[in-house]
Design an enzyme around this catalytic site. Structure first.
Site: not given
Length: 160
Positions: A10-11, A53, A75, A129, A139
């Protein structure tokens, strides 16, 4: 039974552009159980969420010691679609989009293509999320990296 490797990536960005962070939760499973987990992250002062990302995926692949079968769970549709649908087209078009504009983040896409070519990568998308614990962990790592960067910057400013 072979080991299955998953990288949850994740970024995140605080402002876009702004200070950003990336996070990776790398997990190896055997017989349905985690046999090894490694979490790592990093940050950049002035960046975008998309760049973070990409950096997360690059770092996940660079962490592997030998060519591997790996599933990267993200995501980011930008990342997933870019690597699975657009990358080869951009390469053929001289790093131009179908609208003949320069590809954004070209140097990161090139590096991702290079490190991904070493491995057999499956790219999975998950809703951000949501209820994916690996995605939540990535995240969290990315956001903590941003906070560490901000604290470091504040400390440097105060020490002047």
């Amino acid at each position: 039974m072979p080991v299955e490797v998953f990288a949850y990536t994740d970024g995140a960005c605080s402002g876009n552009p702004g200070p950003g962070g990336w996070g990776v939760s790398l997990q190896a499973f055997q017989n349905g159980r985690i046999v090894k987990q490694s979490d790592f992250s990093g940050a950049c002062e002035d960046t975008t969420n998309n760049r973070m990302e990409l950096q997360a995926a690059i770092e996940a692949l660079k962490a592997l010691r030998r060519p591997s079968d790996i599933t990267i769970v993200t995501d980011s549709k930008y990342l997933r679609d870019g690597i699975t649908k657009w990358l080869r087209v951009w390469e053929k078009n001289g790093w131009k989009t179908v609208k003949e504009k320069d590809v954004k983040n070209k140097e990161l896409w090139q590096e991702l293509g290079r490190v991904a070519s070493i491995h057999r990568v499956k790219w999975d998308w998950t809703k951000g999320h949501a209820d994916n614990s690996g995605n939540k962990r990535a995240d969290e790592l990315a956001r903590h990296a941003i906070e560490r960067l901000k604290r470091l910057k504040e400390t440097k400013i105060r020490s002047r």
